[in-house]
Design a protein around this motif. Structure first.
Motif, PDB file in Angstrom:
ATOM      1  N   ARG A   1       0.922  -1.255   0.038  1.00  0.00           N
ATOM      2  CA  ARG A   1       0.018   0.009  -0.059  1.00  0.00           C
ATOM      3  C   ARG A   1       0.976   1.212  -0.181  1.00  0.00           C
ATOM      4  NH1 ARG A   1      -2.301   3.366   4.257  1.00  0.00           N
ATOM      5  NH2 ARG A   1      -4.311   4.294   3.368  1.00  0.00           N
ATOM      6  N   SER A   2       1.979   1.158   0.595  1.00  0.00           N
ATOM      7  CA  SER A   2       2.794   2.305   0.763  1.00  0.00           C
ATOM      8  C   SER A   2       3.625   2.633  -0.512  1.00  0.00           C
ATOM      9  CB  SER A   2       3.888   2.188   2.052  1.00  0.00           C
ATOM     10  OG  SER A   2       3.191   2.189   3.216  1.00  0.00           O
ATOM     11  N   ILE A   3       3.994   1.441  -1.314  1.00  0.00           N
ATOM     12  CA  ILE A   3       4.384   1.777  -2.791  1.00  0.00           C
ATOM     13  C   ILE A   3       3.585   2.657  -3.685  1.00  0.00           C
ATOM     14  CG2 ILE A   3       5.015   0.218  -4.520  1.00  0.00           C
ATOM     15  CD1 ILE A   3       6.373  -1.686  -2.558  1.00  0.00           C
ATOM     16  N   GLU A   4       2.253   1.860  -3.461  1.00  0.00           N
ATOM     17  CA  GLU A   4       1.465   2.676  -4.488  1.00  0.00           C
ATOM     18  C   GLU A   4       1.089   4.276  -3.985  1.00  0.00           C
ATOM     19  OE1 GLU A   4      -2.511   1.179  -5.643  1.00  0.00           O
ATOM     20  OE2 GLU A   4      -1.786  -0.825  -5.341  1.00  0.00           O
ATOM     21  N   ARG A   5       1.092   4.631  -2.742  1.00  0.00           N
ATOM     22  CA  ARG A   5       1.131   5.800  -2.123  1.00  0.00           C
ATOM     23  C   ARG A   5       2.131   6.632  -2.648  1.00  0.00           C
ATOM     24  NH1 ARG A   5      -0.068   5.521   3.935  1.00  0.00           N
ATOM     25  NH2 ARG A   5      -0.783   7.790   3.726  1.00  0.00           N
ATOM     26  N   ALA A   6       3.463   6.217  -2.212  1.00  0.00           N
ATOM     27  CA  ALA A   6       4.581   6.913  -2.449  1.00  0.00           C
ATOM     28  C   ALA A   6       4.563   7.318  -4.036  1.00  0.00           C
ATOM     29  CB  ALA A   6       5.765   5.981  -2.008  1.00  0.00           C
ATOM     30  N   VAL A   7       4.424   6.177  -4.964  1.00  0.00           N
ATOM     31  CA  VAL A   7       4.314   6.518  -6.411  1.00  0.00           C
ATOM     32  C   VAL A   7       3.438   7.684  -6.667  1.00  0.00           C
ATOM     33  CG1 VAL A   7       3.961   5.591  -8.703  1.00  0.00           C
ATOM     34  CG2 VAL A   7       5.304   4.221  -7.137  1.00  0.00           C
ATOM     35  N   ARG A   8       2.090   7.665  -6.194  1.00  0.00           N
ATOM     36  CA  ARG A   8       1.326   8.836  -6.503  1.00  0.00           C
ATOM     37  C   ARG A   8       1.850   9.903  -5.794  1.00  0.00           C
ATOM     38  NH1 ARG A   8      -4.137   7.624  -7.733  1.00  0.00           N
ATOM     39  NH2 ARG A   8      -3.709   5.700  -7.678  1.00  0.00           N
ATOM     40  N   THR A   9       2.049  10.028  -4.832  1.00  0.00           N
ATOM     41  CA  THR A   9       2.465  11.220  -4.182  1.00  0.00           C
ATOM     42  C   THR A   9       3.701  11.987  -4.844  1.00  0.00           C
ATOM     43  OG1 THR A   9       1.827  10.678  -1.869  1.00  0.00           O
ATOM     44  CG2 THR A   9       3.509  12.109  -1.925  1.00  0.00           C
ATOM     45  N   GLU A  10       4.658  11.183  -5.348  1.00  0.00           N
ATOM     46  CA  GLU A  10       5.671  11.587  -5.826  1.00  0.00           C
ATOM     47  C   GLU A  10       5.457  12.189  -7.282  1.00  0.00           C
ATOM     48  OE1 GLU A  10       9.655  12.955  -5.869  1.00  0.00           O
ATOM     49  OE2 GLU A  10       8.090  12.426  -4.315  1.00  0.00           O
ATOM     50  N   ILE A  11       4.480  11.600  -8.057  1.00  0.00           N
ATOM     51  CA  ILE A  11       4.103  11.897  -9.308  1.00  0.00           C
ATOM     52  C   ILE A  11       3.387  13.376  -9.255  1.00  0.00           C
ATOM     53  CG2 ILE A  11       2.274  11.616 -11.052  1.00  0.00           C
ATOM     54  CD1 ILE A  11       2.900   8.682 -11.069  1.00  0.00           C
ATOM     55  N   ILE A  12       2.483  13.398  -8.191  1.00  0.00           N
ATOM     56  CA  ILE A  12       1.718  14.649  -8.046  1.00  0.00           C
ATOM     57  C   ILE A  12       2.768  15.818  -7.542  1.00  0.00           C
ATOM     58  CG2 ILE A  12       0.221  15.809  -6.562  1.00  0.00           C
ATOM     59  CD1 ILE A  12      -1.384  13.236  -6.301  1.00  0.00           C
ATOM     60  N   ARG A  13       3.610  15.561  -6.899  1.00  0.00           N
ATOM     61  CA  ARG A  13       4.629  16.524  -6.297  1.00  0.00           C
ATOM     62  C   ARG A  13       5.527  17.016  -7.436  1.00  0.00           C
ATOM     63  NH1 ARG A  13       9.752  17.457  -4.671  1.00  0.00           N
ATOM     64  NH2 ARG A  13      10.561  15.427  -5.572  1.00  0.00           N
ATOM     65  N   GLN A  14       5.949  15.996  -8.159  1.00  0.00           N
ATOM     66  CA  GLN A  14       6.719  16.667  -9.391  1.00  0.00           C
ATOM     67  C   GLN A  14       6.143  17.240 -10.445  1.00  0.00           C
ATOM     68  OE1 GLN A  14       9.592  13.590 -11.041  1.00  0.00           O
ATOM     69  NE2 GLN A  14       9.873  12.496  -9.084  1.00  0.00           N
ATOM     70  N   ALA A  15       5.007  16.798 -10.710  1.00  0.00           N
ATOM     71  CA  ALA A  15       4.053  17.583 -11.626  1.00  0.00           C
ATOM     72  C   ALA A  15       3.921  19.078 -11.149  1.00  0.00           C
ATOM     73  CB  ALA A  15       2.689  16.876 -11.838  1.00  0.00           C
ATOM     74  N   GLU A  16       3.488  19.188  -9.845  1.00  0.00           N
ATOM     75  CA  GLU A  16       3.341  20.647  -9.399  1.00  0.00           C
ATOM     76  C   GLU A  16       4.508  21.555  -9.707  1.00  0.00           C
ATOM     77  OE1 GLU A  16      -0.020  19.742  -5.916  1.00  0.00           O
ATOM     78  OE2 GLU A  16       1.948  19.656  -5.168  1.00  0.00           O
ATOM     79  N   ILE A  17       5.951  20.954  -9.434  1.00  0.00           N
ATOM     80  CA  ILE A  17       7.242  21.519  -9.478  1.00  0.00           C
ATOM     81  C   ILE A  17       7.468  21.937 -11.033  1.00  0.00           C
ATOM     82  CG2 ILE A  17       9.513  21.346  -9.242  1.00  0.00           C
ATOM     83  CD1 ILE A  17       9.358  19.639  -6.947  1.00  0.00           C
ATOM     84  N   LEU A  18       7.183  21.140 -11.759  1.00  0.00           N
ATOM     85  CA  LEU A  18       7.168  21.448 -13.261  1.00  0.00           C
ATOM     86  C   LEU A  18       6.201  22.529 -13.805  1.00  0.00           C
ATOM     87  CD1 LEU A  18       7.916  17.722 -14.384  1.00  0.00           C
ATOM     88  CD2 LEU A  18       9.497  19.542 -14.113  1.00  0.00           C
ATOM     89  N   ASP A  19       5.194  22.197 -13.347  1.00  0.00           N
ATOM     90  CA  ASP A  19       4.008  23.194 -13.767  1.00  0.00           C
ATOM     91  C   ASP A  19       4.285  24.630 -13.379  1.00  0.00           C
ATOM     92  OD1 ASP A  19       2.215  21.575 -15.245  1.00  0.00           O
ATOM     93  OD2 ASP A  19       0.619  22.079 -13.728  1.00  0.00           O
TER      94      ASP A  19
END
Length: 493
Positions: free
Chosen positions: A239-257
């Motif tokens: 469960r933490s693996i799924e959450r970590a991937v999802r969280t990191e995708i959102i975090r990086q997308a916000e920085i790039l945006d």
């Protein structure tokens, strides 16, 4: 930013490094016991303490387990490979370097097919699987969250230092799209199942036997160059693996945006919040100053030995699940529930002991699983497959109904004996004496004339009102079907 918005703007690419602790008797390079627990610094030798003049010797069983893992992942096995020193500051490795493999891994270029929740198959490319040793354990004292930042002092336990590891590194995992979190979790779970099937590790994530480092990067399109990656360290549940991937995708997308750039770094996953936070700048291979380990000779696996290991590999979990599902006639959902509950092997063993597949599934996923959860133990610790098969047989033979069988199961779990013995000792067998059953039926009819009139009037569903008293009179041991037939016969219906 929401996850779906991030996925619509950017293409995620994953890279996953999985470390598995091997279940050898001793450590990778010395004779210290390879056991979980024990007092701090009790499982050590001069080698695992890095004392001057102490020389390592390779654990043959560790090499065997590494070869088995490589073969199961479809890798080529090196004809010759060697160890290297990976160097940076290791407070929990007294010699201040890790003995690992760098440019000459024991296994390379494989593939793992993973099955997602809906049955979709996804192929993960494996770059390498190499042997190394684990580090010890640092305990930071005085801080708010157990990390070194803000701690007053740190304690070091070298019990784990030198424990044999195999690290499995993927090539960039492309094409997962919005299912990237699910792919990452399914891949690690597939590896966990393979380790257990091979018998090379207990693979218990809660004990740190399996740990995953999750690399995530984003790019504009699948045709764009790979983006800068971050590595979230030591994520230890699916469960933490799924959450970590999802969280990191959102975090990086916000920085790039926002026009920012991604820092190549290690990050730590916070179980409580689901966030990741910065650790340290991520080193590249050159920063580790690898060089060949001068105290160890190259490992040259004998080709005949490797082929013997290949020929004796067990059936791998994915193939086994597909075969058993067909043999047992279970739906995808039923099979997925069994696998997710780690009950495939107990159910298979119960069927092998003579139970019908449906009955085996019913008991393991039902009452046994319920009691295991209540007792905070694994289902396999409560009963054996042979006992479950015996219980199912007593039900199939008409000696127990489900209610009585649950009482028998309680006795088995309490250690009172096998099912037949518990049934006999407690007098739980269904009433087979027609005289005793007839007496209970006669009493129920005599005591409930209004119900009898309803039944005679055509409302046969009212028979249920007579079955209750009959069951009470026989302590729940009457055969309800036999009682129903007897009632109808006595009423001339």
């Amino acid at each position: 930013m929401k996850y779906q918005e991030a996925i619509e703007k950017y293409d995620p690419v994953l890279g996953i490094e999985v470390h598995v602790e091997l279940g050898t008797t001793t450590k990778m390079f010395d004779g210290a016991p390879n056991t979980f627990g024990g007092g701090p610094n009790s499982n050590t030798t001069p080698v695992s303490l890095g004392l001057p003049g102490a020389l390592p010797v390779v654990n043959k069983k560790g090499v065997e387990y590494a070869v088995k893992i490589g073969l199961a992942l479809g890798c080529s096995i090196a004809e010759s490979c060697r160890f290297a020193r990976k160097q940076y500051f290791y407070p929990d490795l007294a010699k201040n370097f890790q003995t690992s493999q760098y440019d000459e891994p024991i296994a390379y270029e494989g593939r793992v097919e993973v099955e997602l929740e809906d049955g979709t198959l996804f192929e993960v490319p494996v770059e390498r699987a190499h042997m190394e040793e684990d580090a010890g354990k640092n305990t930071h004292v005085g801080g708010a969250d157990g990390r070194i930042h803000g701690a007053d002092h740190s304690l070091v336990d070298f019990n784990r230092a030198g424990v044999p590891l195999v690290e499995i590194v993927t090539h960039p995992i492309e094409g997962a799209g919005e299912r990237a979190p699910e792919v990452a979790s399914a891949y690690v779970k597939t590896l966990r199942d393979i380790f257990r099937a091979l018998g090379v590790s207990e693979a218990r994530m809660e004990q740190g036997n399996v740990r995953a480092d999750i690399n995530v990067s984003l790019r504009k399109t699948p045709e764009s160059p790979l983006g800068t990656r971050t590595e979230t360290k030591n994520v230890n549940s699916f469960r933490s693996i799924e959450r970590a991937v999802r969280t990191e995708i959102i975090r990086q997308a916000e920085i790039l945006d926002a026009g920012g750039t991604i820092t190549q770094e290690t990050r730590h996953f916070n179980e409580a919040t689901g966030d990741t936070r910065s650790g340290r700048p991520k080193s590249d291979a050159d920063d580790y100053r690898y060089f060949p380990e001068p105290d160890l000779v190259p490992v040259v696996p004998d080709r005949a030995w490797v082929e013997s290991l290949r020929e004796n590999l067990p059936e791998l979990p994915a193939a086994k699940r597909r075969r058993l599902r067909g043999e047992w006639g279970f739906s995808e959902l039923e099979m997925r529930d069994i696998v997710n509950a780690d009950l495939l092997d107990p159910i298979e063993d119960t069927v092998a002991a003579g139970a019908k597949p449906a009955a085996a599934r019913k008991w393991w996923t039902g009452e046994i699983a319920r009691q295991a959860k209540q007792l905070e133990r694994s289902a396999a610790e409560l009963v054996t497959p042979a006992q479950v098969a015996e219980l199912a047989g007593l039900v199939a033979d008409g000696k127990l109904n489900d209610k009585l069988a649950r009482k028998v199961l309680d006795g088995v779990i309490a250690g009172e004996g096998d099912p037949a013995a518990v049934m006999a000792a407690k007098g739980l067998e269904i009433v087979q004496d027609d005289g005793a059953l007839e007496a209970a039926v006669d009493a129920a009819i005599a005591d409930n004339p209004d119900v009898v009139e309803k039944i005679k009037g055509g409302k046969q569903q009212a028979i249920g009102a007579l079955i209750g008293p009959i069951m009470k009179a026989t302590r729940g041991q009457a055969d309800a079907g036999a009682a129903r037939k007897m009632i109808l016969a006595k009423l001339g219906l």
